[in-house]
Enzyme design. Structure first.
Site, mmCIF file in Angstrom:
data_model
loop_
_atom_site.group_PDB
_atom_site.id
_atom_site.type_symbol
_atom_site.label_atom_id
_atom_site.label_comp_id
_atom_site.label_asym_id
_atom_site.label_seq_id
_atom_site.Cartn_x
_atom_site.Cartn_y
_atom_site.Cartn_z
ATOM 1 N N GLU A 34 -6.948 2.945 43.271
ATOM 2 C CA GLU A 34 -7.484 2.285 42.076
ATOM 3 C C GLU A 34 -6.379 1.611 41.281
ATOM 4 O O GLU A 34 -5.231 2.071 41.263
ATOM 5 C CB GLU A 34 -8.207 3.281 41.166
ATOM 6 N N THR A 35 -6.763 0.526 40.613
ATOM 7 C CA THR A 35 -5.929 -0.154 39.624
ATOM 8 C C THR A 35 -6.752 -0.247 38.347
ATOM 9 O O THR A 35 -7.935 -0.602 38.387
ATOM 10 C CB THR A 35 -5.541 -1.561 40.099
#
Length: 302
Positions: A46-47
């Protein structure tokens, strides 16, 4: 345009453990396609993109992306972003106690952040209280085949299979021993088809006890993104686990605390704390907590 970014390892106190996360600050000027491209560039699970809040009473607005798409909420980005924001506000290395409010797509997420002795810890309250989902469950034989296990490897005393939802949906699979948990390997298309039939984004395998005497459960998260795909620490799945435990164990009224391990079989040990509040026999709130440590920082050029 240049934007400041950081990477952190979340649900760990040491670098190169836990679940890696990229955090991009000042993201108001980014379009959705740009955010997606940046998430693909980092290529982490995830970002999270930080922007000014819509309500000035809150700390920040955020959006969270897989490399393949946006999600409304996720646990380790929430923990990592809150710790980073708190340390930036209060000063790195300073002891503090701060409450953060994050505007996520899933809703407003309150996060308590504390720093003591140089280590930062955060605890979020899940934006949705998880509930069981009534769907036809796979047979033990089908599940064992998809996990390359024997049917006897699946099950614990007082625990059966369950599907639970609270934003995401996951399958919960009790495993008879740590040895069997370590052996589990997803069998490509068979595994993906099983999860797709349940509408689940992954399966949370768990067994009792772990590396330390106070560990409640050792866990693994297997996802349908190719053979052997696994997540080292899954805060949202830890939150939904409260619903599985309440359904299987009939938790009494009050607050119940559980220490969870994940990612050990991947060489990225992660440690999560989960609390479940029960009132009138119903699950009414879930909190998940852990630490995070910074790894890199730099400038992102667009």
């Amino acid at each position: 345009m240049q934007l400041k970014f950081y990477t952190l390892d979340v649900f760990t106190a040491r670098r190169f453990g836990g679940n890696p996360l990229a955090v991009v600050l000042g993201s108001e000027r980014l379009t959705t396609p740009q955010m997606q491209a940046i998430a693909r560039e980092f290529n982490l699970s995830e970002t999270i993109f930080i922007m000014s809040p819509k309500d000035p009473a809150n700390t920040a607005g955020v959006r969270i992306f897989f490399p393949t798409g946006e999600i409304p909420f996720a646990g380790h980005p929430t923990i990592g972003a809150a710790i980073l924001l708190a340390e930036n506000l209060m000063g790195d290395g300073q002891e503090f106690a701060l409450d953060i409010q994050l505007e996520e797509v899933a809703g407003l997420v309150p996060v308590k952040v504390r720093n003591a002795g140089g280590a930062s810890w955060a605890q979020f309250t899940a934006p949705v209280v998880p509930t069981p989902v009534a769907v036809p469950l796979p047979s033990l034989e089908a599940l064992a085949s998809a996990l390359r296990l024997d049917p006897a490897d699946i099950g614990l005393q007082d625990h059966g299979l369950g599907v639970h939802e609270g934003g995401p949906r996951f399958l919960y699979v009790p495993i008879a021993s740590r040895e069997a948990l370590a052996k589990a390997r997803s069998r490509g298309p068979e595994w993906s088809a099983l999860l797709e039939g349940l509408g689940a984004g992954g399966a949370y395998l768990y067994t009792e006890r772990g590396e330390t005497p106070d560990t409640s459960y050792r866990t693994r998260m297997l996802i349908p993104a190719g053979e052997g795909a696994e997540d080292p620490a899954t805060g949202s799945a830890a939150a939904l686990f409260a619903s599985q435990l309440h359904r299987m164990l009939g938790l009494s009224d009050g607050t119940h605390a559980f220490k969870l391990e994940q990612g050990y079989e991947m060489g990225r040990p992660s440690n999560l704390d989960m609390e479940a509040d029960i009132c009138g026999g119903e699950l009414i709130a879930v909190r998940v907590a852990g630490t995070a440590v910074g790894v890199t920082e730099g400038l992102l050029s667009l």
